[in-house]
Every structure is written in C-alpha cells, then in structure tokens.
Design a protein around this motif. Structure first.
Motif, PDB file in Angstrom:
ATOM      1  N   ALA A 140       0.868  -1.094   0.075  1.00 13.13           N
ATOM      2  CA  ALA A 140      -0.050  -0.137  -0.096  1.00 13.13           C
ATOM      3  C   ALA A 140       0.871   1.129   0.002  1.00 13.13           C
ATOM      4  CB  ALA A 140      -0.769  -0.300   1.414  1.00 13.13           C
ATOM      5  N   LEU A 141       1.735   1.107   0.608  1.00 17.61           N
ATOM      6  CA  LEU A 141       3.039   2.154   0.597  1.00 17.61           C
ATOM      7  C   LEU A 141       3.528   2.753  -0.725  1.00 17.61           C
ATOM      8  CD1 LEU A 141       4.707   1.766   4.267  1.00 17.61           C
ATOM      9  CD2 LEU A 141       3.004   3.687   3.626  1.00 17.61           C
ATOM     10  N   ILE A 142       3.985   1.547  -1.152  1.00 21.61           N
ATOM     11  CA  ILE A 142       4.522   1.638  -2.580  1.00 21.61           C
ATOM     12  C   ILE A 142       3.483   2.032  -3.566  1.00 21.61           C
ATOM     13  CG2 ILE A 142       5.194   0.170  -4.538  1.00 21.61           C
ATOM     14  CD1 ILE A 142       6.390  -1.566  -2.347  1.00 21.61           C
ATOM     15  N   LEU A 143       2.030   1.809  -3.514  1.00 18.01           N
ATOM     16  CA  LEU A 143       1.292   2.309  -4.322  1.00 18.01           C
ATOM     17  C   LEU A 143       1.079   3.865  -4.075  1.00 18.01           C
ATOM     18  CD1 LEU A 143      -1.577  -0.416  -4.383  1.00 18.01           C
ATOM     19  CD2 LEU A 143       0.094   0.047  -6.195  1.00 18.01           C
ATOM     20  N   MET A 144       1.202   4.205  -2.690  1.00 13.83           N
ATOM     21  CA  MET A 144       1.130   5.611  -2.720  1.00 13.83           C
ATOM     22  C   MET A 144       2.012   6.418  -3.154  1.00 13.83           C
ATOM     23  SD  MET A 144       0.769   7.375   1.363  1.00 13.83           S
ATOM     24  CE  MET A 144       2.385   7.293   1.538  1.00 13.83           C
ATOM     25  N   PHE A 145       3.262   5.914  -3.050  1.00 15.26           N
ATOM     26  CA  PHE A 145       4.635   6.812  -3.641  1.00 15.26           C
ATOM     27  C   PHE A 145       4.311   6.681  -5.320  1.00 15.26           C
ATOM     28  CE2 PHE A 145       6.410   5.834   0.756  1.00 15.26           C
ATOM     29  CZ  PHE A 145       6.732   7.114   0.988  1.00 15.26           C
ATOM     30  N   ARG A 146       3.960   5.725  -5.662  1.00 13.23           N
ATOM     31  CA  ARG A 146       3.692   5.501  -7.014  1.00 13.23           C
ATOM     32  C   ARG A 146       2.672   6.684  -7.422  1.00 13.23           C
ATOM     33  NH1 ARG A 146      -0.220   1.812  -9.585  1.00 13.23           N
ATOM     34  NH2 ARG A 146      -1.698   3.066  -8.537  1.00 13.23           N
ATOM     35  N   ASP A 147       1.617   6.941  -6.839  1.00 16.86           N
ATOM     36  CA  ASP A 147       0.642   7.903  -7.178  1.00 16.86           C
ATOM     37  C   ASP A 147       1.043   9.331  -6.946  1.00 16.86           C
ATOM     38  OD1 ASP A 147      -1.115   5.856  -8.020  1.00 16.86           O
ATOM     39  OD2 ASP A 147      -2.681   5.816  -6.247  1.00 16.86           O
ATOM     40  N   LEU A 148       2.157   9.427  -5.794  1.00 20.47           N
ATOM     41  CA  LEU A 148       2.506  10.698  -5.735  1.00 20.47           C
ATOM     42  C   LEU A 148       3.580  11.191  -6.627  1.00 20.47           C
ATOM     43  CD1 LEU A 148       3.035  10.349  -1.730  1.00 20.47           C
ATOM     44  CD2 LEU A 148       1.539  11.907  -2.879  1.00 20.47           C
ATOM     45  N   ILE A 149       4.197  10.165  -7.138  1.00 18.69           N
ATOM     46  CA  ILE A 149       5.225  10.436  -8.341  1.00 18.69           C
ATOM     47  C   ILE A 149       4.613  10.852  -9.555  1.00 18.69           C
ATOM     48  CG2 ILE A 149       7.188   9.574  -9.527  1.00 18.69           C
ATOM     49  CD1 ILE A 149       7.986   7.724  -7.247  1.00 18.69           C
ATOM     50  N   VAL A 150       3.473   9.955  -9.834  1.00 24.75           N
ATOM     51  CA  VAL A 150       2.653  10.429 -11.113  1.00 24.75           C
ATOM     52  C   VAL A 150       2.065  11.698 -11.105  1.00 24.75           C
ATOM     53  CG1 VAL A 150       0.877   9.535 -12.459  1.00 24.75           C
ATOM     54  CG2 VAL A 150       2.510   7.924 -11.485  1.00 24.75           C
ATOM     55  N   THR A 332      -4.456  -2.103 -11.410  1.00 25.70           N
ATOM     56  CA  THR A 332      -5.770  -2.013 -11.756  1.00 25.70           C
ATOM     57  C   THR A 332      -6.219  -1.020 -10.504  1.00 25.70           C
ATOM     58  OG1 THR A 332      -6.394  -4.009 -10.332  1.00 25.70           O
ATOM     59  CG2 THR A 332      -6.377  -4.167 -12.941  1.00 25.70           C
ATOM     60  N   SER A 333      -6.682  -1.691  -9.513  1.00 25.08           N
ATOM     61  CA  SER A 333      -7.143  -0.810  -8.351  1.00 25.08           C
ATOM     62  C   SER A 333      -6.497  -1.298  -6.951  1.00 25.08           C
ATOM     63  CB  SER A 333      -8.543  -1.175  -8.068  1.00 25.08           C
ATOM     64  OG  SER A 333      -9.084  -0.451  -6.920  1.00 25.08           O
ATOM     65  N   PRO A 334      -6.284  -0.348  -6.154  1.00 22.41           N
ATOM     66  CA  PRO A 334      -5.697  -0.909  -4.770  1.00 22.41           C
ATOM     67  C   PRO A 334      -6.698  -1.610  -3.908  1.00 22.41           C
ATOM     68  CG  PRO A 334      -5.425   1.436  -5.040  1.00 22.41           C
ATOM     69  CD  PRO A 334      -6.225   1.014  -6.208  1.00 22.41           C
ATOM     70  N   LEU A 335      -7.919  -1.643  -4.332  1.00 32.14           N
ATOM     71  CA  LEU A 335      -9.053  -2.459  -3.732  1.00 32.14           C
ATOM     72  C   LEU A 335      -8.513  -3.870  -3.312  1.00 32.14           C
ATOM     73  CD1 LEU A 335     -11.986  -2.249  -2.426  1.00 32.14           C
ATOM     74  CD2 LEU A 335     -12.635  -3.134  -4.965  1.00 32.14           C
ATOM     75  N   PHE A 336      -7.973  -4.387  -4.274  1.00 36.01           N
ATOM     76  CA  PHE A 336      -7.458  -6.025  -4.275  1.00 36.01           C
ATOM     77  C   PHE A 336      -6.602  -5.829  -2.948  1.00 36.01           C
ATOM     78  CE2 PHE A 336      -8.650  -5.912  -8.617  1.00 36.01           C
ATOM     79  CZ  PHE A 336      -9.405  -6.887  -8.671  1.00 36.01           C
ATOM     80  N   LEU A 337      -5.699  -4.811  -2.820  1.00 36.60           N
ATOM     81  CA  LEU A 337      -4.694  -4.927  -1.677  1.00 36.60           C
ATOM     82  C   LEU A 337      -5.557  -4.905  -0.372  1.00 36.60           C
ATOM     83  CD1 LEU A 337      -1.723  -5.085  -1.477  1.00 36.60           C
ATOM     84  CD2 LEU A 337      -1.677  -2.492  -1.277  1.00 36.60           C
TER      85      LEU A 337
END
Length: 352
Positions: A140-150, A332-337
């Motif tokens: 979840a943290l990796i996804l957050m940083f990905r979205d912040l970078i994007v 796809t979506s963080p929902l799976f996580l």
C-alpha cells in the motif's frame, strides 16, 4: 445500565468497553501478581485489594475490588469469585481448586504456567501471520508513492495536490483495520461461534490448523485441571468448556460418558472419531504409565508442534497469492490490496 442485586449493588462500578475484555497477557500477569502477593503471606482479602489497585486491566481491577469488598461483607470466597464474569472459567475453576486445598499459590502456579504456555504458542503464530500483513501494508505504501510520483510528474511537488492521495492511502487502511476488528469480534461472539466453528471445520486448509489449535488448548487445560486436583471425568468436562471450539466440543463430548463409566482413556477418545492413530497411540502409552497430567501435557506439546510445522507452509503458500494481489492492485485498483489486508488481519485478530 448495570443490574444491581444484593451486596454488589453497593460496589463501585464504572463503564468499560465490552470490546476490550481481559486477554491472555492480562490473566498471565494477574495470576503472577496475585501469586507473588499471596506467597508473601498477605491475607486473601488484602491480596485482592492490592490487585484492585495495581492491575493494569480495568475489568480485572474492578473485579478484584469487588471480591475484596464481598469477602469483607461476609460472602464466601467461592461465591465472590464466581460472581465476577470477567474472570474466565479456567481461571475461576483452577484458582478455586487451589483454594479448596488451602494452597492458593499452587493453583496460581498452574495458571501462570498455563497462560505462559498459551502466550508462547499464540506469539509464535502471530509472528508468522504478521509477515504477509506487513507485505500488504508495504504494498500500500509503494502504491501511495507511485501515485505521488505520477501526480507530481513534470512539475514541482505541491502538498495540496498530494494530500488527497495520502489521505486515500491512510483512510482506507484505517477502515480495513476497523472492519477487520469488528468482524473478528463478531466471529468470536458465543452466539455466532457454533456456526463459525462448523464452517471452519469444513474448509480443509483452515481445519487442519484450527483443529490442532483447539486440541492443543484442550489437552493443556486437561492437564491443568488434573494438576489442580480435579478427578478425571471432571477435568475432561472442564477442559471441554475452555476449549472454545463448539464444533469439536460437540463431537468430543461423547467421550465424557465413557470416562465417567471408568473406561480406558484411549477407548473413550477413540469413540470421538476426532483423533488420529498416532495421537491415540500416545494416549494409550501414557495411560499405561499412569502419569495423567504428564500425558496430557505431552499431547498438548504434540499438537503444538504440529501447528508450528504446518503454519510456515501456509504462509509460504500465501506468497503466490500475495504476488497476484499486489500485481492486481498495482495495475488495476488498490482495492485488491485492501481486501487481502482485510481477510488476513481479520484472521489474525480472530486468533488473538
């Protein structure tokens, strides 16, 4: 609103959350503290008074004060202790078994040993289950940083734009924790447990672990009640009450009538049809030696060892699913996580 009857209507009460009953660690330290005080020669009424002032858990603190005041008012110890519903059945029966012999410390020694054994087993289980949860949180943290970078690509970092993303990845995990906790409490509710235990008993992978976990607790309790001086049939019934698995309790209750009739333990346990040949062989061998508490402790260790052997395999088997969940969440979506986090955390909280 509390119901006020008799002497206990005069005892001080305060509101305590029903979602936070005393746990294993609370009972371990409570038993250890009470044992230490009583072994120093402090009278029982004063001992409970001291526990009512020093115990960390508010429920146990209140119960201790109630017992101390009840004894001072002339109520016998057995009735005073049994009236406190925050004490577990196991604690009450083993403590009172020691009280009947006039040796409080002996009963508390048994309780300290029992709770220490339970804590050790539960801690090892938690360590193994926490690992996949930690991986999901890291994902979840990796996804957050990905979205912040994007979101900040091609421009300077702006907190006002980043805040909604950070909030999203903080709010949803918090909701996951809350609902996982809520589900675990519902599954542990006595009104739901018969159905939960039956359902888990039908799922092969979960049944293998859950079955051994319940049996390990049963035999540890069986040994504890025998050590506390209860006779065989009574110890068996008391251990069933503390087993906390309605599905197995119903099946194992069959053996009670054979034990009461004086049949051999191996014969009685065989009638339940829940023990394998190896376990029955151990029971038969131990029964011949005539050392009942030692036999039941060995049976508890046997099932405990089986849990330690099979659980790492479960965790390793979860890795492919973890990779798939992380990939789906990433592309796809963080929902799976969050779903994976919810199910794993609910299972952990349910065990705890």
């Amino acid at each position: 609103m509390m119901r006020r009857t008799g002497f206990f209507s005069r005892v001080e009460t305060f509101v305590i959350s029903p979602l936070n009953p005393p746990g294993l660690k609370d009972f371990f330290f409570y038993s250890l503290g009470l044992r230490t005080i009583l072994s120093a020669g402090v009278p029982i009424i004063k001992a409970f008074e001291l526990m009512g002032a020093s115990t960390q858990n508010l429920r146990l603190r209140k119960a201790s004060r109630n017992i101390s005041q009840a004894i001072a008012a002339g109520i016998n110890l057995q009735d005073a202790v049994r009236s406190q519903h925050d004490f577990t059945h196991c604690f009450i029966e083993i403590f009172l078994s020691g009280a009947r012999t006039g040796n409080f410390v002996y009963g508390l020694d048994i309780l300290v040993k029992h709770y220490n054994w339970m804590l050790e087993m539960r801690t090892r289980i938690m360590r193994l289950i926490w690992y996949p949860i930690a991986n999901l949180i890291l994902g979840a943290l990796i996804l957050m940083f990905r979205d912040l970078i994007v979101s900040s690509a091609g421009r300077s970092f702006i907190w006002s734009a980043a805040f909604p993303i950070i909030r999203q990845y903080l709010v949803y995990p918090a909701m996951v924790v809350f609902f996982a906790f809520l589900l675990s409490r519902i599954l542990r509710d006595p009104r739901v447990r018969p159905y939960t235990d039956w359902a888990l008993g039908k799922i092969p992978l979960i049944r293998k672990f859950y079955d051994r976990y319940a049996k390990a607790i049963f035999f540890r309790l069986f040994a504890a009640f025998m050590e506390a001086g209860r006779h065989l049939g009574e110890s068996y019934s008391e251990a069933l009450k503390g087993m906390n698995n309605y599905y197995l309790v119903k099946r194992m209750a069959v053996a009670a009538k054979y034990i009461e009739a004086g049949e051999r333990l191996s014969f009685a346990f065989e009638r339940t049809k829940v023990f394998d040949v190896q376990a029955l062989g151990m029971i038969n061998t131990g029964e011949i030696s005539g050392a009942a508490p030692e036999l039941f402790n060995k049976m508890a260790e046997y099932y405990q060892a089986e849990i330690y052997n099979i659980l790492p395999g479960y965790v390793q088997g979860f890795y492919p699913a973890l990779i798939i969940i992380t990939a789906l969440a990433f592309f796809t979506s963080p929902l799976f996580l969050y779903i994976g986090m919810f199910l794993t955390l609910a299972m952990l909280l349910w065990i705890v």
